[in-house]
Design an enzyme around this catalytic site. Structure first.
Site, mmCIF file in Angstrom:
data_model
loop_
_atom_site.group_PDB
_atom_site.id
_atom_site.type_symbol
_atom_site.label_atom_id
_atom_site.label_comp_id
_atom_site.label_asym_id
_atom_site.label_seq_id
_atom_site.Cartn_x
_atom_site.Cartn_y
_atom_site.Cartn_z
ATOM 1 C CG ASN A 15 -2.006 0.933 1.296
ATOM 2 O OD1 ASN A 15 -2.625 1.077 2.343
ATOM 3 N ND2 ASN A 15 -2.311 1.622 0.212
ATOM 4 C CG ASN A 84 -8.416 8.884 0.285
ATOM 5 O OD1 ASN A 84 -7.795 8.017 0.879
ATOM 6 N ND2 ASN A 84 -9.607 9.322 0.689
ATOM 7 C CB CYS A 93 -4.105 4.958 6.159
ATOM 8 S SG CYS A 93 -3.293 3.750 5.091
ATOM 9 C CB CYS A 229 -6.910 -1.623 3.027
ATOM 10 S SG CYS A 229 -7.886 -0.418 3.968
ATOM 11 N N GLY A 230 -4.763 -1.414 5.826
ATOM 12 C CA GLY A 230 -4.621 -1.778 7.235
ATOM 13 C C GLY A 230 -5.926 -1.726 8.003
#
Length: 290
Positions: A15, A84, A93, A229-230
């Protein structure tokens, strides 16, 4: 190399982010880091490329920090100003905040050993404690997962039932028997705008071992599909545990970009994983003036 054009590239389980070191808030103030510049930075052909932008800045230089942090403002020296790829602000995030702390350490702004117990970092989702792990990775106290209903995601003519969960930002975690590797996520799934007025990250999740191991792919609002995506991993882990009748547990989460671990207990959710700085450099005057 001027501080006003210095950039880093890094990722957490692929990511990836453009990172802008700006401790004193002079290099990338809001009037410079507008939505159009963020989009240009994240463009993978004409820019540097990334799922988003992380500005590394002290909280005192972020105009909306007092509002989003409240009484915690004085405890958060640093603020993860996260945008974003479409230029919009993001609340939180999990991969980004691990990279954020890694940059603070590698830039000499924090001592790694002093981060073992965790430091508070401000985000638009509130304060988050993030720390350095003995294995070289990082952990993040993500706070408690907050369910807020059930919904559906429509994708390529199929409908997937999901659990609406907030980790500071909204998620729809859809457990499915459909092999997630077969899904076409080039188009964002359709969701109920009434349940998700500000958009939502949608996770498609295969349970590999009930209560302990899942695999997911994710479509992030304002970005599209990302390699990881954490917060999505946390939402997926929480949903998988709930589906199995458990309120606590540790779940291994496989994402296209690697592996994360999520521990859910009665109080909070803790995410663990790696963070890497890939490169550093400077933006050219040619590009800045383009």
């Amino acid at each position: 190399m001027s501080a006003h054009d210095r950039v880093l590239i890094g990722h957490g389980t692929e990511n990836d982010f453009v990172v802008l070191p700006d401790p004193d808030g002079t290099a990338w103030p809001d009037q410079r880091l507008d939505a159009a510049v963020v989009r240009r930075l994240c463009e993978r052909r004409a820019g540097l490329g990334g799922d988003g932008v992380l500005r590394v800045v002290r909280s005192e230089h972020v105009p909306d920090a007092p509002v989003v942090l409240g009484e915690a403002l004085g405890s958060c020296e640093w603020f993860m100003d996260h945008r974003n790829a479409d230029g919009s602000h993001a609340e939180m995030c999990g991969n980004g905040i691990r990279l954020f702390l890694h940059v603070l350490v590698t830039e000499g702004l924090l001592d790694r050993a002093a981060c073992a117990a965790g430091v508070l970092v401000g985000t638009r989702g509130g304060p988050r404690r993030v720390g350095a792990a003995p294995d070289g990775g990082y952990w993040v106290d993500m706070g408690a997962a907050r369910p807020f209903g059930h919904g559906e995601a429509s994708l390529d003519g199929a409908t997937f039932a999901g659990r609406a969960v907030s980790l500071g930002n909204p998620h729809l975690a859809c457990l499915t028997d459909v092999d997630v590797d077969t899904l076409d996520l080039t188009t964002a799934p359709a969701v109920d705008p009434g349940l998700f007025p500000d958009g939502v990250n949608v996770e498609f999740v295969n349970v590999l071992e009930p209560g302990s191991h899942v695999r997911l792919r994710v479509s992030e609002r304002g970005v599209g599909e990302t390699r990881s995506c954490g917060t999505g991993a946390c939402a997926a882990a929480w949903t998988a545990l709930e589906a199995g009748g458990a309120a606590t547990g540790t779940v291994t989460v496989d994402v296209p970009g690697g592996r994360l671990t999520v521990r859910v207990d009665e109080r909070t959710t803790v995410l663990r994983g790696p963070a890497v700085v890939v490169a550093e450099g400077s933006l050219t005057r040619e590009w800045l003036g383009g």
